[in-house]
Design an enzyme around this catalytic site. Structure first.
Site, short mmCIF file in Angstrom:
data_model
loop_
_atom_site.label_atom_id
_atom_site.label_comp_id
_atom_site.label_asym_id
_atom_site.label_seq_id
_atom_site.Cartn_x
_atom_site.Cartn_y
_atom_site.Cartn_z
N GLN A 1 16.33 -9.00 -6.90
CA GLN A 1 16.43 -7.67 -6.29
C GLN A 1 17.32 -6.71 -7.08
O GLN A 1 16.97 -5.55 -7.27
CB GLN A 1 16.96 -7.80 -4.86
CG GLN A 1 15.93 -7.35 -3.86
CD GLN A 1 16.25 -7.76 -2.45
OE1 GLN A 1 17.31 -8.36 -2.18
NE2 GLN A 1 15.38 -7.45 -1.54
N SER B 1 12.26 -0.62 -7.96
CA SER B 1 12.94 -0.22 -6.72
C SER B 1 13.98 0.85 -7.01
O SER B 1 14.05 1.86 -6.31
CB SER B 1 13.64 -1.41 -6.07
OG SER B 1 12.71 -2.31 -5.58
P1 NAD Z 1 4.37 0.22 -3.81
O1 NAD Z 1 4.99 1.22 -4.73
O2 NAD Z 1 3.57 -0.88 -4.39
O3 NAD Z 1 3.45 1.00 -2.76
C1 NAD Z 1 3.96 2.04 -1.95
C2 NAD Z 1 3.53 1.86 -0.50
O4 NAD Z 1 2.17 2.29 -0.36
C3 NAD Z 1 3.56 0.42 0.01
O5 NAD Z 1 4.38 0.36 1.15
C4 NAD Z 1 2.09 0.13 0.33
O6 NAD Z 1 1.93 -0.76 1.43
C5 NAD Z 1 1.58 1.51 0.66
N1 NAD Z 1 0.11 1.67 0.64
C6 NAD Z 1 -0.81 1.13 -0.18
N2 NAD Z 1 -2.06 1.53 0.17
C7 NAD Z 1 -1.92 2.39 1.22
C8 NAD Z 1 -2.83 3.14 2.03
N3 NAD Z 1 -4.14 3.12 1.81
N4 NAD Z 1 -2.32 3.89 3.03
C9 NAD Z 1 -0.99 3.93 3.27
N5 NAD Z 1 -0.08 3.23 2.56
C10 NAD Z 1 -0.53 2.47 1.55
O7 NAD Z 1 5.49 -0.42 -2.87
P2 NAD Z 1 7.04 -0.62 -3.15
O8 NAD Z 1 7.76 0.63 -2.87
O9 NAD Z 1 7.24 -1.15 -4.50
O10 NAD Z 1 7.49 -1.69 -2.05
C11 NAD Z 1 6.66 -2.43 -1.19
C12 NAD Z 1 7.49 -3.52 -0.48
O11 NAD Z 1 8.04 -4.48 -1.39
C13 NAD Z 1 8.65 -3.00 0.33
O12 NAD Z 1 8.66 -3.68 1.56
C14 NAD Z 1 9.85 -3.39 -0.47
O13 NAD Z 1 11.00 -3.58 0.32
C15 NAD Z 1 9.40 -4.69 -1.08
N6 NAD Z 1 10.16 -4.96 -2.33
C16 NAD Z 1 10.84 -6.15 -2.45
C17 NAD Z 1 11.56 -6.42 -3.62
C18 NAD Z 1 12.34 -7.72 -3.79
O14 NAD Z 1 12.40 -8.50 -2.87
N7 NAD Z 1 12.91 -7.98 -4.97
C19 NAD Z 1 11.58 -5.48 -4.65
C20 NAD Z 1 10.85 -4.29 -4.50
C21 NAD Z 1 10.15 -4.04 -3.33
#
Ligand code: NAD
Length: 376
Positions: free
Chosen positions: A126, A132
């Site tokens: 993380q 992120s």
């Molecule tokens: P992302 O940039 O891949 O996507 C952005 C958001 O768009 C996501 O929430 C996705 O579900 C949403 N999305 C996709 N298609 C959609 C649609 N048709 N309509 C509406 N929404 C839609 O996502 P992100 O910001 O990188 O993060 C996603 C998740 O991963 C979060 O829960 C985050 O906390 C988690 N995460 C965990 C770690 C870790 O554990 N190391 C690191 C980064 C992110």
């Protein structure tokens, strides 16, 4: 162990891969840190601050000479790394899917190239996750840019001359950027609603004081989704989502879209016909512009107008906050390398079978070894 920090040459890049704080920390681990002159200029970090942190400041050739680790933000052209020794590590946001030729060039130069954007989403990684850290800033900046482009105020104001209504902000896609966009819009006093396909986001939206707008009765993506990522949804879901969005959009002033699906074009969430139902003067910020856009009519990196609505095709908004973006990026790099630091040898030791190392390694021993590139 010599660590080189490059001055970025990619068009529009403002960030730098180290800051004096991380330079000092690498030096404390026993590394000799060499920073290319002017590397931090666009991020408001003068060469003198690196020198005061114990780094050498020199030309590209000087910093590359004998370097074991080469840190960058955007991937440099392989030609510009002439003089780097074979076996050195090149670490940054190397954009491997779009820069396959450059990746082959790194392999040919004998560099071990590591793509930080492929960091796995696991708890251990993380603090190393550049997607992120940079998305968080982009989510904030999207709202600030929307507020600047909006000809009305965000908060409700009760004045002697009458009441100003609060702006209605709708966030589509509630990942890291979306959550920060919700929080920022709330801080500015807007009435905020948000939607996503992953059911786990409903509670997250509520916990930030925003209203969840969700398709009911048709399954989207259960829980967090595979590795936190959304996959593609069914046709039935997409139809239901389009209907829901249509009825909600016409009442919104600001829309921030952030929806991404890894390895696929961004899903289309707003059509031209839907834009036409919005009030003139409304603003849409499309954070997925670079991946094809969530909004019909988005022009990547530009400001467009459709039916009186301004569409900002946001391109790498973290670059417009270079000081903070560099600091977070630099700490991600430090957190990654220090986790693999071997005190005895005084350098990073990256076991090829480690989950993180395996996920981000693009090239090794003159070959492109990333499986994701072979199957792309
Ligand atoms: P992302 O940039 O891949 O996507 C952005 C958001 O768009 C996501 O929430 C996705 O579900 C949403 N999305 C996709 N298609 C959609 C649609 N048709 N309509 C509406 N929404 C839609 O996502 P992100 O910001 O990188 O993060 C996603 C998740 O991963 C979060 O829960 C985050 O906390 C988690 N995460 C965990 C770690 C870790 O554990 N190391 C690191 C980064 C992110």
């Amino acid at each position: 162990m010599k660590l080189a920090v490059l001055r970025e040459t990619a068009q529009g890049e403002t960030r730098v891969a180290a800051i004096p704080e991380t330079a000092k920390k690498f030096a404390a681990l026993g590394a000799r840190v060499a920073v290319e002159a002017g590397a931090g200029a666009a991020a408001s970090v003068p060469d003198g601050d690196f020198a005061a942190a114990g780094a050498e400041v020199g030309s590209r050739a000087e910093v590359l000479h004998d370097a074991d680790l080469i840190l960058c933000v955007s991937g440099p052209e392989p030609d510009s790394l002439a003089g780097a020794r074979a076996g050195a590590l090149l670490i940054g946001a190397l954009d491997p899917f779009r820069r396959a030729d450059a990746v082959r060039g790194y392999a040919a130069a004998g560099l071990q190239a590591l793509a930080m954007e492929w960091m796995p989403r696991i708890t251990r990684a993380q603090s190393m996750d550049i997607l992120s850290s940079q998305s968080n800033l982009a989510g904030y900046k999207a709202v600030i840019d929307a507020a600047a482009a909006y000809g009305r105020a965000f908060p409700m104001m009760m004045t002697a001359a009458g009441t100003v209504s609060p702006a209605r902000v709708f966030v589509m896609g509630v990942g890291v950027a979306g959550l920060q966009a919700i929080a920022t819009a709330r801080r500015l006093g807007a009435q905020v609603s948000a939607t996503d396909v992953r059911s786990a986001t409903r509670e997250q939206i509520q916990s930030l004081g925003a209203k969840p707008i969700f398709v009911e009765g048709v399954a989207g993506i259960e829980g967090e989704g595979q590795g936190g990522y959304a996959g593609e949804t069914s046709d039935e879901y997409r139809r239901a989502q389009a209907e829901l969005v249509s009825s909600h959009l016409s009442k919104q002033d600001i829309v921030i879209t952030t929806a991404l699906i890894p390895g696929k074009p961004a899903p289309r969430l707003i059509s031209d016909a839907q834009l036409a139902t919005m009030r003139p003067g409304s603003v849409v910020v499309d954070l997925a512009a670079d991946a094809g856009g969530n909004v019909e009519g988005t022009v990547c990196g530009e400001r467009a107008q459709r039916h009186g609505v301004t569409i900002l095709g946001a391109l790498n908004l973290a670059r417009s906050l270079p000081a903070d973006a560099s600091a977070l990026f630099a700490r991600n790099l430090y957190n990654f390398l220090s986790a693999f630091w071997d005190k005895d040898s005084g350098g990073a030791v990256l076991p090829a079978d480690d989950e993180i190392v395996r996920a981000i390694t693009l090239t090794r021993d003159g070959q492109v070894v990333a499986e994701r590139l072979a199957s792309a």
